[in-house]
Design a protein around this motif. Structure first.
Motif, mmCIF file in Angstrom:
data_model
loop_
_atom_site.group_PDB
_atom_site.id
_atom_site.type_symbol
_atom_site.label_atom_id
_atom_site.label_comp_id
_atom_site.label_asym_id
_atom_site.label_seq_id
_atom_site.Cartn_x
_atom_site.Cartn_y
_atom_site.Cartn_z
ATOM 1 N N THR A 30 12.992 -4.443 -6.409
ATOM 2 C CA THR A 30 11.636 -4.256 -5.901
ATOM 3 C C THR A 30 11.071 -2.914 -6.340
ATOM 4 O OG1 THR A 30 12.490 -3.325 -3.824
ATOM 5 C CG2 THR A 30 12.046 -5.696 -3.872
ATOM 6 N N VAL A 31 9.762 -2.804 -6.232
ATOM 7 C CA VAL A 31 9.065 -1.565 -6.558
ATOM 8 C C VAL A 31 7.987 -1.348 -5.503
ATOM 9 C CG1 VAL A 31 7.374 -2.703 -8.048
ATOM 10 C CG2 VAL A 31 7.895 -0.280 -8.399
ATOM 11 N N GLU A 32 7.718 -0.083 -5.198
ATOM 12 C CA GLU A 32 6.659 0.221 -4.234
ATOM 13 C C GLU A 32 5.293 0.008 -4.871
ATOM 14 O OE1 GLU A 32 7.873 3.554 -0.934
ATOM 15 O OE2 GLU A 32 7.159 4.237 -2.873
ATOM 16 N N THR A 33 4.418 -0.622 -4.123
ATOM 17 C CA THR A 33 3.026 -0.783 -4.532
ATOM 18 C C THR A 33 2.144 0.046 -3.611
ATOM 19 O OG1 THR A 33 3.352 -3.020 -5.402
ATOM 20 C CG2 THR A 33 1.120 -2.410 -4.778
ATOM 21 N N LEU A 53 -1.580 -0.275 -7.456
ATOM 22 C CA LEU A 53 -0.753 -0.018 -8.634
ATOM 23 C C LEU A 53 0.627 0.411 -8.182
ATOM 24 C CD1 LEU A 53 -1.683 3.437 -10.231
ATOM 25 C CD2 LEU A 53 -2.380 2.751 -7.954
ATOM 26 N N GLN A 54 1.554 0.490 -9.132
ATOM 27 C CA GLN A 54 2.911 0.886 -8.795
ATOM 28 C C GLN A 54 2.962 2.369 -8.458
ATOM 29 O OE1 GLN A 54 5.091 -2.269 -11.858
ATOM 30 N NE2 GLN A 54 5.949 -0.229 -11.605
ATOM 31 N N SER A 55 3.811 2.704 -7.477
ATOM 32 C CA SER A 55 3.882 4.095 -7.020
ATOM 33 C C SER A 55 4.507 5.015 -8.054
ATOM 34 C CB SER A 55 4.677 4.176 -5.716
ATOM 35 O OG SER A 55 6.042 3.849 -5.938
ATOM 36 N N LEU A 122 -4.318 7.082 0.089
ATOM 37 C CA LEU A 122 -3.325 6.012 0.155
ATOM 38 C C LEU A 122 -3.563 5.199 1.420
ATOM 39 C CD1 LEU A 122 -0.760 4.598 -0.806
ATOM 40 C CD2 LEU A 122 0.588 6.401 0.300
ATOM 41 N N GLU A 123 -3.860 3.908 1.252
ATOM 42 C CA GLU A 123 -4.148 3.035 2.388
ATOM 43 C C GLU A 123 -2.923 2.272 2.871
ATOM 44 O OE1 GLU A 123 -8.792 1.940 2.404
ATOM 45 O OE2 GLU A 123 -7.573 0.608 1.173
ATOM 46 N N SER A 124 -2.104 1.805 1.945
ATOM 47 C CA SER A 124 -0.927 1.031 2.363
ATOM 48 C C SER A 124 0.147 1.102 1.295
ATOM 49 C CB SER A 124 -1.307 -0.434 2.630
ATOM 50 O OG SER A 124 -1.712 -1.070 1.438
ATOM 51 N N VAL A 125 1.389 0.903 1.748
ATOM 52 C CA VAL A 125 2.554 0.877 0.869
ATOM 53 C C VAL A 125 3.289 -0.433 1.114
ATOM 54 C CG1 VAL A 125 4.699 2.019 0.190
ATOM 55 C CG2 VAL A 125 2.773 3.388 1.042
ATOM 56 N N THR A 126 3.528 -1.205 0.067
ATOM 57 C CA THR A 126 4.266 -2.458 0.199
ATOM 58 C C THR A 126 5.348 -2.520 -0.871
ATOM 59 O OG1 THR A 126 2.676 -3.617 -1.222
ATOM 60 C CG2 THR A 126 2.294 -3.701 1.162
ATOM 61 N N LEU A 127 6.315 -3.412 -0.664
ATOM 62 C CA LEU A 127 7.362 -3.659 -1.650
ATOM 63 C C LEU A 127 7.105 -4.997 -2.324
ATOM 64 C CD1 LEU A 127 10.654 -2.523 0.128
ATOM 65 C CD2 LEU A 127 9.529 -1.417 -1.804
#
Length: 204
Positions: A30-33, A53-55, A122-127
């Motif tokens: 996985t990668v952080e979005t 976009l990707q972190s 930054l509004e949100s962080v998802t995987l």
């Protein structure tokens, strides 16, 4: 006689881990979005975009994504200010070193000579799985209002341009201005599909 047992009892009541579930989760890296809110400072009403976009994007990649989402050509220089640092093109840093928690922000200045300042929050962080992220990102999800023409010398010059387009009593001046901005220019219109085409055309 003994109590009948159900074949489902073990899966319903056992506390033993189910190995196949663990394997299913670990076989997909996985990668952080990061989903960002980008607003052109001093624009009224606000000219803004929401872009994901990707972190681990480099600062150069961040610049390309932000300028494409907004509608800039991306050909001018930029400065990024975050965590008390002022970073210019060529700095070997990633987005995740500047933003980490929702609510964190930085200032992205496009074409410093003109002073196009953007607040990037930054509004949100998802995987997401790496495959899914690479297939769908970067992606613009929302926005409002047209990006100013790049020949304007900052927000106030853009405001003056809009005033002259709508209020000038000189037909020749108005026509020459429309020739300069393009006869299809509409400051109140944001084309989401076009923004995403620009993002898709960026070098990977």
């Amino acid at each position: 006689s003994g109590q009948a047992t159900s074949k489902f009892d073990r899966t319903e009541h056992s506390t033993e881990p189910l190995p196949h579930r663990t394997l299913a989760m670990t076989t997909h890296p996985t990668v952080e979005t990061f989903c960002l809110h980008v607003e052109l400072l001093d624009s009224d009403p606000p000219i803004w975009r929401q872009v994901c976009l990707q972190s681990d994007a480099s600062l150069e990649a961040l610049h390309r994504v932000l300028s494409a989402a907004m509608g800039w050509s991306g050909e001018s220089n930029y400065v990024i200010k975050g965590q008390g640092q002022s970073l210019k093109s060529g700095e070997e840093r990633t987005l995740a070193t500047l933003l980490s928690e929702p609510g964190d922000s930085l200032i992205y200045t496009y074409a410093p000579a003109q002073g196009w300042l953007h607040k990037v929050t930054l509004e949100s962080v998802t995987l997401e799985s790496i495959d899914a992220a690479q297939a769908s990102l970067p992606h613009c999800t929302a926005g409002e209002y047209q990006c100013p023409p790049e020949f304007c010398q900052g927000v106030w010059d853009y405001v003056d341009l809009l005033d002259r387009l709508s209020e000038s009593d000189d037909p020749e001046e108005v026509d020459s201005l429309w020739q300069k901005v393009g006869y299809d220019f509409d400051p109140e219109y944001f084309d989401l599909a076009t923004a995403n085409r620009r993002l898709q055309d960026l070098p990977s």
